[in-house]
Design a protein around this motif. Structure first.
Motif, PDB file in Angstrom:
ATOM      1  N   ASN A 157      14.813  54.652  57.792  1.00 21.38           N
ATOM      2  CA  ASN A 157      14.250  53.395  57.307  1.00 21.38           C
ATOM      3  C   ASN A 157      15.044  52.227  57.887  1.00 21.38           C
ATOM      4  O   ASN A 157      15.881  52.408  58.765  1.00 21.38           O
ATOM      5  N   MET A 158      14.787  51.040  57.402  1.00 21.35           N
ATOM      6  CA  MET A 158      15.436  49.864  57.970  1.00 21.35           C
ATOM      7  C   MET A 158      16.956  49.904  57.820  1.00 21.35           C
ATOM      8  O   MET A 158      17.687  49.395  58.680  1.00 21.35           O
ATOM      9  N   ASN A 159      17.460  50.507  56.746  1.00 21.72           N
ATOM     10  CA  ASN A 159      18.915  50.654  56.616  1.00 21.72           C
ATOM     11  C   ASN A 159      19.463  51.541  57.737  1.00 21.72           C
ATOM     12  O   ASN A 159      20.530  51.262  58.295  1.00 21.72           O
ATOM     13  N   THR A 160      18.738  52.613  58.057  1.00 27.19           N
ATOM     14  CA  THR A 160      19.141  53.506  59.156  1.00 27.19           C
ATOM     15  C   THR A 160      19.127  52.761  60.478  1.00 27.19           C
ATOM     16  O   THR A 160      20.088  52.817  61.258  1.00 27.19           O
ATOM     17  N   PHE A 161      18.032  52.062  60.762  1.00 26.93           N
ATOM     18  CA  PHE A 161      17.880  51.384  62.048  1.00 26.93           C
ATOM     19  C   PHE A 161      18.880  50.237  62.195  1.00 26.93           C
ATOM     20  O   PHE A 161      19.387  49.982  63.295  1.00 26.93           O
ATOM     21  N   ASN A 162      19.170  49.566  61.099  1.00 22.46           N
ATOM     22  CA  ASN A 162      20.147  48.480  61.137  1.00 22.46           C
ATOM     23  C   ASN A 162      21.525  48.997  61.554  1.00 22.46           C
ATOM     24  O   ASN A 162      22.212  48.400  62.388  1.00 22.46           O
ATOM     25  N   LYS A 163      21.915  50.128  60.967  1.00 17.75           N
ATOM     26  CA  LYS A 163      23.234  50.685  61.280  1.00 17.75           C
ATOM     27  C   LYS A 163      23.270  51.323  62.660  1.00 17.75           C
ATOM     28  O   LYS A 163      24.275  51.260  63.370  1.00 17.75           O
TER      29      LYS A 163
ATOM     30  N   PRO B 282      11.612  44.570  60.750  1.00 17.98           N
ATOM     31  CA  PRO B 282      10.712  45.669  61.099  1.00 17.98           C
ATOM     32  C   PRO B 282      10.191  45.569  62.532  1.00 17.98           C
ATOM     33  O   PRO B 282      10.050  46.583  63.216  1.00 17.98           O
ATOM     34  N   GLU B 283       9.921  44.358  62.999  1.00 25.70           N
ATOM     35  CA  GLU B 283       9.411  44.197  64.357  1.00 25.70           C
ATOM     36  C   GLU B 283      10.446  44.639  65.392  1.00 25.70           C
ATOM     37  O   GLU B 283      10.101  45.297  66.393  1.00 25.70           O
ATOM     38  N   GLU B 284      11.709  44.287  65.145  1.00 25.53           N
ATOM     39  CA  GLU B 284      12.773  44.719  66.059  1.00 25.53           C
ATOM     40  C   GLU B 284      12.899  46.243  66.066  1.00 25.53           C
ATOM     41  O   GLU B 284      13.063  46.865  67.123  1.00 25.53           O
ATOM     42  N   ALA B 285      12.823  46.844  64.890  1.00 27.66           N
ATOM     43  CA  ALA B 285      12.936  48.305  64.782  1.00 27.66           C
ATOM     44  C   ALA B 285      11.769  48.994  65.479  1.00 27.66           C
ATOM     45  O   ALA B 285      11.950  49.973  66.218  1.00 27.66           O
ATOM     46  N   LYS B 286      10.572  48.469  65.266  1.00 28.99           N
ATOM     47  CA  LYS B 286       9.374  49.045  65.880  1.00 28.99           C
ATOM     48  C   LYS B 286       9.483  48.995  67.414  1.00 28.99           C
ATOM     49  O   LYS B 286       9.157  49.962  68.110  1.00 28.99           O
ATOM     50  N   HIS B 287       9.963  47.869  67.914  1.00 34.70           N
ATOM     51  CA  HIS B 287      10.124  47.714  69.358  1.00 34.70           C
ATOM     52  C   HIS B 287      11.145  48.720  69.897  1.00 34.70           C
ATOM     53  O   HIS B 287      10.937  49.326  70.966  1.00 34.70           O
ATOM     54  N   LYS B 288      12.239  48.906  69.169  1.00 37.34           N
ATOM     55  CA  LYS B 288      13.285  49.831  69.609  1.00 37.34           C
ATOM     56  C   LYS B 288      12.770  51.269  69.627  1.00 37.34           C
ATOM     57  O   LYS B 288      13.045  52.032  70.564  1.00 37.34           O
ATOM     58  N   ILE B 289      12.002  51.665  68.613  1.00 36.30           N
ATOM     59  CA  ILE B 289      11.432  53.014  68.562  1.00 36.30           C
ATOM     60  C   ILE B 289      10.485  53.225  69.736  1.00 36.30           C
ATOM     61  O   ILE B 289      10.538  54.249  70.425  1.00 36.30           O
TER      62      ILE B 289
ATOM     63  N   ALA C  47      10.156  66.346  69.295  1.00 41.87           N
ATOM     64  CA  ALA C  47      10.970  65.341  68.618  1.00 41.87           C
ATOM     65  C   ALA C  47      11.257  64.147  69.519  1.00 41.87           C
ATOM     66  O   ALA C  47      11.174  62.989  69.091  1.00 41.87           O
ATOM     67  N   LEU C  48      11.607  64.406  70.769  1.00 44.50           N
ATOM     68  CA  LEU C  48      11.887  63.313  71.698  1.00 44.50           C
ATOM     69  C   LEU C  48      10.655  62.436  71.913  1.00 44.50           C
ATOM     70  O   LEU C  48      10.758  61.212  71.999  1.00 44.50           O
ATOM     71  N   LYS C  49       9.496  63.048  71.980  1.00 44.11           N
ATOM     72  CA  LYS C  49       8.252  62.288  72.140  1.00 44.11           C
ATOM     73  C   LYS C  49       7.991  61.414  70.909  1.00 44.11           C
ATOM     74  O   LYS C  49       7.484  60.297  71.016  1.00 44.11           O
ATOM     75  N   LEU C  50       8.377  61.910  69.733  1.00 37.75           N
ATOM     76  CA  LEU C  50       8.106  61.185  68.485  1.00 37.75           C
ATOM     77  C   LEU C  50       9.143  60.107  68.164  1.00 37.75           C
ATOM     78  O   LEU C  50       8.816  59.099  67.553  1.00 37.75           O
ATOM     79  N   CYS C  51      10.413  60.342  68.570  1.00 38.30           N
ATOM     80  CA  CYS C  51      11.453  59.404  68.111  1.00 38.30           C
ATOM     81  C   CYS C  51      12.422  58.937  69.192  1.00 38.30           C
ATOM     82  O   CYS C  51      13.215  58.027  68.939  1.00 38.30           O
ATOM     83  N   GLY C  52      12.412  59.543  70.357  1.00 38.77           N
ATOM     84  CA  GLY C  52      13.338  59.113  71.398  1.00 38.77           C
ATOM     85  C   GLY C  52      14.730  59.697  71.249  1.00 38.77           C
ATOM     86  O   GLY C  52      14.999  60.503  70.352  1.00 38.77           O
TER      87      GLY C  52
ATOM     88  N   ARG D 264      10.084  54.506  58.122  1.00 39.23           N
ATOM     89  CA  ARG D 264       9.747  53.523  57.101  1.00 39.23           C
ATOM     90  C   ARG D 264      10.349  52.181  57.505  1.00 39.23           C
ATOM     91  O   ARG D 264      11.567  52.061  57.629  1.00 39.23           O
ATOM     92  N   LEU D 265       9.506  51.226  57.695  1.00 41.42           N
ATOM     93  CA  LEU D 265       9.991  49.909  58.119  1.00 41.42           C
ATOM     94  C   LEU D 265      10.262  49.020  56.909  1.00 41.42           C
ATOM     95  O   LEU D 265       9.896  47.853  56.877  1.00 41.42           O
ATOM     96  N   THR D 266      10.931  49.616  55.915  1.00 42.84           N
ATOM     97  CA  THR D 266      11.384  48.887  54.719  1.00 42.84           C
ATOM     98  C   THR D 266      12.810  49.328  54.402  1.00 42.84           C
ATOM     99  O   THR D 266      13.259  50.378  54.859  1.00 42.84           O
ATOM    100  N   TYR D 267      13.482  48.537  53.583  1.00 43.33           N
ATOM    101  CA  TYR D 267      14.834  48.889  53.148  1.00 43.33           C
ATOM    102  C   TYR D 267      14.739  49.688  51.841  1.00 43.33           C
ATOM    103  O   TYR D 267      15.251  49.295  50.801  1.00 43.33           O
TER     104      TYR D 267
END
Length: 371
Positions: free
Chosen positions: A100-106, A113-120, A140-145, A179-182
């Motif tokens: 989620n956003m806490n994961t992506f932030n760290k 959410p837009e920054e996280a979506k772009h990174k994914i 897995a690599l195709k789904l999440c990088g 999940r693009l929420t905290y």
């Protein structure tokens, strides 16, 4: 004159067998429940020590969106308001799960959410040419990088299944939820919690007024057990019941190391996953946090995946093509035998959540009562 002593012999006192026994007993069917272990409850058994209820066979968090199941199980226990919010430990850092956003932030130092979506999307783009993933790693690599796969998935999955990720079927990971929420709530289900009195009390309530024998192995006296009941509900391994006629089904097993510590709080959370291969265990459970405990000491459990041998407890069916083909032969054989029915994760060779187990048991009782 009654031909049989019991209407149903139920082999196994786990959640499936206990639910089935309770409903059939309530409908006037005489049941005997046997279990080879020295306790009821199967793998949801909780053992109380130092005023802490230990999930003896690994963490069990009840969650469901099935109102019928929720209404049914609340007749036999009351739940606390525990919310499952596990953490993942990797390279000295703790990350929130699910992703989620806490994961992506760290992980990426993104805030929106837009920054996280772009990174994914950026991470996945290098694998866009994989149209049909040949194994779990490609899927897995195709789904999440790269970052999420190599930080959280690869080594944890290889520990869990005992095989390289590129030798596991792609079907194990059908999707990876982002999940693009905290929000750290692991489950989306509206009903969630831990039984206030523990899972052992729950199964004891289900089995109230029913004849139960522990330390009783069906295979020690098959002719006797087949003679005392009109029907058998078997919740053990279906291949063992049929004497491995088509070969053994494969499983992964687990070993649990329970540790008693003279501290009031070891890790600050009920469940922390250890993703790296250098840790032989997959997670550490601190049981008191399931119940918001304030005891002066604590109990933790380290969970070690291991190869399954016939002397071990089977936990996870390996639902690859070879095993499913073998299971389907046993299933066809079972359907020809009107004296026995199979249920639960071992009898049906499937990994069920607890609510699915209860729903399946309810469905089976309805089928039996309609005959």
């Amino acid at each position: 004159m009654r031909k049989y002593t019991y209407d149903y012999l139920i082999v196994g006192s786990g959640l499936f067998g206990s639910t089935f026994a309770q409903i059939m007993n309530g409908n006037g069917k005489k049941c005997l429940v046997i279990d080879k272990r020295g306790h009821t409850g199967g793998n949801i058994y909780t053992k109380e020590e130092n005023d802490i209820k230990i999930h003896w066979y690994g963490a069990h968090i009840f969650h469901t969106d099935n109102e019928e199941v929720w209404h049914y199980i609340n007749k036999f226990t009351k739940f606390n308001n525990y919310i499952n919010s596990p953490l993942a430990y990797s390279e000295g850092k703790l990350y929130n799960l699910p992703f989620n956003m806490n994961t992506f932030n760290k992980l990426w130092n993104v805030n929106t959410p837009e920054e996280a979506k772009h990174k994914i999307q950026e991470q996945c783009s290098k694998y866009k040419d994989i149209s049909q993933p040949a194994n779990l790693e490609e899927q897995a690599l195709k789904l999440c990088g790269d970052d999420i796969y190599y930080t959280f998935i690869k080594e944890y999955t290889e520990k869990q299944w005992g095989r390289p990720a590129n030798q596991l079927p792609a079907s194990i990971i059908k999707r990876i939820p982002f999940r693009l929420t905290y929000n750290n709530n692991y489950f989306n289900d509206p009903y969630q919690g831990i039984p206030k009195d523990g899972y052992t009390a729950l199964t004891n309530n289900l089995l109230k007024d029913i004849h139960v024998q522990t330390y009783t192995n069906y295979f020690d006296n098959i002719p006797y057990f087949q003679s005392i009941a009109e029907k058998i509900l078997f919740t053990g391994c279906i291949d063992e019941y049929f004497e491995y006629k088509f070969g053994r089904l494969d499983y992964r097993s687990l070993k649990f190391k329970h540790i008693y510590l003279d501290t009031d709080n070891y890790q600050g959370n009920a469940v922390i996953n250890y993703n790296e291969a250098k840790y032989p265990f997959t997670r550490i459970i601190e049981h008191k946090h399931f119940e918001f405990g304030k005891q002066p000491s604590t109990i933790i459990t380290k969970e070690y995946p291991q190869k399954y041998t016939p002397s071990d407890e089977p936990y996870y069916p390996i639902n690859d093509e070879k095993n499913l083909k073998c299971f389907n032969k046993y299933k066809a054989l079972a359907e020809k035998n009107s004296h026995v029915i199979f249920g639960g994760r071992l009898g049906q060779y499937a990994y069920f959540d607890m609510d699915d187990t209860i729903a399946s048991a309810i469905s089976l009782t309805q089928k039996e009562l309609s005959i």
